[in-house]
Each structure stands twice: as structure tokens, then as C-alpha cells.
Write an enzyme that holds these catalytic residues in place. Structure first.
Site, short mmCIF file in Angstrom:
data_model
loop_
_atom_site.label_atom_id
_atom_site.label_comp_id
_atom_site.label_asym_id
_atom_site.label_seq_id
_atom_site.Cartn_x
_atom_site.Cartn_y
_atom_site.Cartn_z
N GLU A 285 0.81 -1.35 -0.13
CA GLU A 285 -0.10 -0.01 0.01
C GLU A 285 0.74 1.35 0.00
O GLU A 285 1.59 1.41 0.96
CB GLU A 285 -0.86 -0.06 1.03
CG GLU A 285 -1.95 -1.01 1.28
CD GLU A 285 -2.85 -0.97 2.45
OE1 GLU A 285 -4.23 -1.00 2.44
OE2 GLU A 285 -2.44 -0.53 3.42
N CYS A 286 0.65 1.93 -0.94
CA CYS A 286 1.37 3.35 -1.05
C CYS A 286 3.04 3.24 -1.00
O CYS A 286 3.58 2.95 -2.02
CB CYS A 286 0.95 4.19 -0.07
SG CYS A 286 1.21 5.99 -0.42
N GLY A 287 3.49 3.24 0.40
CA GLY A 287 4.86 3.00 0.22
C GLY A 287 5.30 1.87 0.05
O GLY A 287 6.54 1.66 -0.70
#
Length: 449
Positions: free
Chosen positions: A330-332
């Protein structure tokens, strides 16, 4: 567990400091305090946990629905809950502070910046109370905390000007030690820049803990979901409860360090209910543990790009993902799973190389919103046609290859590219969206494993 909501007149008014001082004041009065945060935030809750010593609950109507917000609230521990709001009290169409207060039927304590005002603080509070009726909202603004207020005549002028039925609950004195430093995604994390204990204790002494607890009340209880709680009351730190056994026989490795610090406590709780969870720290030299799947949450990989480029764990994730190991980012996590990551300073670092994308950091945020995704086909976190709700907030963009495959269409939000999110390769899925376990995404992830 009774509770109250600390709402602000606007972003930057000092809600986090007021919340931390309230937690400390209630603890000093002998209460067991459960902190919580309205809205999809990872940073403010880290400060709550640093002061209260217990994970902060996330309460977001968009992510969880009203019943989900109530379920998550009631899984907290303590006798008084302190819920920090998001932005201004009425701001946000997905899940405002007012919407959370309405879902829980909790009173609102309004945090007002009194630095350059006195009677105007009361006028502001009265306006926020009256606006609820004007907008047909069931929001009770029951009291005021005066932020950056002096004592003596300044405090007395604020208290005496408040309208009938609105309690004066104290003040937060102006003090440079009560400023939390910030950066591109918000405040520093709680473990990085905790407030000095002496300054926090001093601020707490100026709050009326008895009046605060008198205002608090217990929300209604929702029905439990038939499929079982999505964010149970387990939890713990590295190697904590749930790390030694698994009712499904599944072992999930979860990245846990400064580069991957953005995860809801409820997510680990839900994973631990059904799997054995082992955490590892890629930036601190850990190898990838023996596991059946990997979860890379969001965080600050851009601040630790060199360490990630040299990480044995990230390299091993790249190798094992190509062999079919299920990996969710997720994201990072998306950034770390890409080919390269270029920092805002222009330094480019090799990442895991699982996903056909090159990520570039920018000086301005690229997306900030609640999001909704629709699965194009069966994916790691959703069946084809199902929707997931989450949120996105990032300063990076991804340049994806022409043959890149996406698992989701973006119904609301920005996603990765061209109205799509969920870059997928092998059995790896990575999104810019963060989702809460109430969505069922982590159950689907475990079932897919």
C-alpha cells in the site's frame, strides 16, 4: 466506554496538542483513556499511542460505515475515549469530524485558537454550535478548549463570554515546546518527536478533567457482523499475540520500521485473528522471515531509499514474488515494489523490481482524498466487480510501463495512472490506496493465500 470528540475550527488549530493534553489530564485523574482519530490518519495516532500507551482507534465513516465506526469504537479499551477530529469540524464530504460525532452520538469539544481573541472565541464557538441546526446536523458543540490562551484576564474573558450550555473546559497555554515539527505528509511520528513531558504535564494542568468526563457519554452499540469482527481487540508489538499460531496455518510477514509505519492497528489485529504474523524491519538489516505472504504498508520509503536499495529483505521479496509469493503493498509498499525510486533531491535508487513502474517524488502532494476502487477481475483483496473504499495521500507519482496490468478501476480518487489503481504482477498487488480491514480486503488477502 464513554467518549467525547475534540473538533477544531480549522486545520492547524492545535487539535493534536489539545488531544494529548486531554489524554494526560484524564489519566492524571485516574481514568484509563482510549485514544481515537477521526479520519484516515496514521501520524496523529502515533502521538496518541506515545502518550496513552495504547493504540489509537481509527474512526472513519467512509472507510467503515456507521456500524463499522461503532464496532471499532467499542473494541477499544478504557473507560473514557478521546477522539481527535480531522480538519475543521464540518470539513470533508467523505467522513468529517461532525459525521463521526453523529455516528457515535458523542458531544464535541471545540478547540479554538485564542491567540488573538477573547470574546471572539465565544462568538466562534456559538457559530459552530448554531451551524449544526442551520445545516440540519445532529452535532452537539458542548464545550470549548482555548488553544494558545493565557491565564488571568484572557482566560476569564473567554470563559465569561461563552453562551449558556457551553462549558469552558480549560486552555492550552502558548508554549514553543508544544509545537510538533512537520514535513511533507504531516507531523513527525510520535516516536520521532514526542512532546516534552514537562510541557505536556503543564498543559494538562490547565484542563478541567472532571468537566470533561461529565460531558462524555457512551455511544450506541451496533450489531456484530455475521462474518466476525474485521478489526478485533487483539494486537501487540513485534512477536506479540498471534505471532506463534494460526487457525488458517498461514504465516504473514509484515514490514514494520520507519519506512513502513503507516498501518492501522486494526489491520494487524485482524491478520492475527486468522494467521501467524511476524514483523521485520527492512531498513534495519532484517532478512525476510519464513512466510506464506508479505504485507508492505505505507510509510516513508523516500526517506530511507538508500537503506531499502541495500536491503536483503527487499531483494528477497523481489525474488520470491517472481516465484509466486503473494505480496500486498500500500502506497509506500507500492514504491518499494517498483523498479526504482527517485527522491525529491533527484537521487535514484533500485527497489525490489517486482512491478513495472518507476516512482518519482515531488515537492507537492499528488493525491489527497477518500477513494473507491472497483475490482476488474478477482484480485488479492477483492472479487471481480466488488468495490473497496480507502484513502490516498502521497507526494509521489508512478511512471508505469505500457503493458502494466491494473486490478482496479478508480470510481473516486486518482489512483496510479489513467483512472486505474492496483498495479499487479505475478501474485503481487500494490495500490496507492490504503484500506481499512472493515472493508474485508485483508480477509480476501488471507483467503487468496
Amino acid at each position: 466506554m464513554r467518549g467525547l470528540v475534540l473538533g477544531g475550527t480549522a486545520s492547524g488549530v492545535g487539535k493534536t496538542v489539545a488531544t494529548l493534553a486531554t489524554i494526560r489530564a484524564l489519566e492524571a485523574a485516574g481514568h484509563a483513556v482510549q485514544p481515537a482519530k477521526a479520519g484516515p490518519d496514521f501520524i496523529d495516532p502515533s502521538h496518541h499511542e506515545a502518550v496513552a500507551g495504547t493504540p489509537s482507534r481509527t474512526l472513519d465513516v467512509w472507510l467503515q460505515g456507521e456500524d463499522g465506526v461503532r464496532r471499532n469504537y467499542h473494541r477499544g479499551k478504557g473507560d473514557v475515549a478521546v477522539v481527535e477530529g480531522v480538519m475543521g469540524l464540518y470539513d470533508g464530504d467523505g467522513s468529517s469530524t461532525a459525521m463521526v460525532a453523529e455516528a457515535l452520538d458523542l458531544p464535541v469539544v471545540l478547540v479554538v485558537d485564542a491567540k488573538a481573541g477573547m470574546e471572539s472565541v465565544a462568538a466562534t464557538a456559538l457559530g459552530f454550535r448554531e451551524y449544526a441546526a442551520h445545516a440540519d446536523r445532529e452535532v452537539e458543540v458542548a464545550g470549548v478548549i482555548a488553544q494558545r490562551a493565557h491565564g488571568g484576564r484572557h482566560e476569564a474573558g473567554i470563559r465569561d463570554a461563552l453562551p449558556d450550555g457551553m462549558a469552558y473546559l480549560g486552555r492550552i497555554p502558548p508554549d514553543p515546546d508544544l509545537e510538533i515539527p512537520d514535513r511533507h505528509l504531516g507531523l513527525h511520528m510520535g516516536e520521532e518527536s514526542p512532546l516534552p513531558e514537562e510541557a505536556l504535564e503543564s498543559a494538562a494542568e490547565h484542563l478541567d478533567s472532571e468537566a470533561l468526563t461529565d460531558l462524555a457519554r457512551e455511544p450506541p452499540r451496533p450489531p456484530e457482523r455475521e462474518r466476525g469482527p474485521e478489526d478485533g481487540s487483539g494486537g501487540g508489538s513485534r512477536g506479540g499475540p498471534g505471532s506463534g499460531s494460526s487457525p488458517t496455518g498461514t504465516r504473514v510477514a509484515v514490514a514494520d520500521d520507519a519506512a513502513f509505519a503507516f498501518r492501522y492497528p486494526a489491520t494487524l489485529e485482524r491478520l492475527r485473528e486468522r494467521a501467524a504474523v511476524v514483523t521485520f524491519a527492512p531498513t534495519r538489516g532484517d532478512s525476510l522471515p519464513d512466510c506464506d505472504a508479505v504485507y508492505l504498508p505505507g510509510g516513508y520509503p523516500e526517506l530511507h531509499a538508500a537503506a531499502l536499495a541495500d536491503s536483503d529483505a527487499i531483494a528477497e521479496i523481489g525474488e520470491r514474488a517472481a516465484d509466486g509469493l503473494p505480496v500486498l503493498g500500500e502506497c509506500g509498499g507500492l514504491m518499494a515494489l517498483s523498479e526504482t525510486l527517485t527522491t525529491a533531491d533527484g537521487d535514484t535508487h533500485e527497489m525490489a523490481g517486482v512491478l513495472p513502474a518507476d516512482v518519482q517524488m515531488h515537492d507537492r502532494y499528488q493525491a489527497l482524498d477518500h477513494v473507491e476502487l472497483r475490482a476488474r477481475d478477482d484480485a488479492l483483496t477483492a472479487a471481480g466487480g466488488d468495490t473497496l473504499r480507502g484513502h490516498e495521500f502521497h507526494y509521489s507519482s508512478a511512471d508505469v510501463a505500457g503493458d502494466a496490468r491494473f486490478a482496479f478501476e478508480v470510481v473516486r480518487g486518482d489512483g496510479i495512472a489513467d483512472g486505474m489503481d492496483g498495479l499487479t504482477e505475478y501474485r503481487t498487488l500494490a495500490t496507492y490506496a490504503h484500506v481499512h480491514p472493515e472493508s474485508g480486503a485483508f480477509d480476501a488477502f488471507l483467503e487468496a493465500i
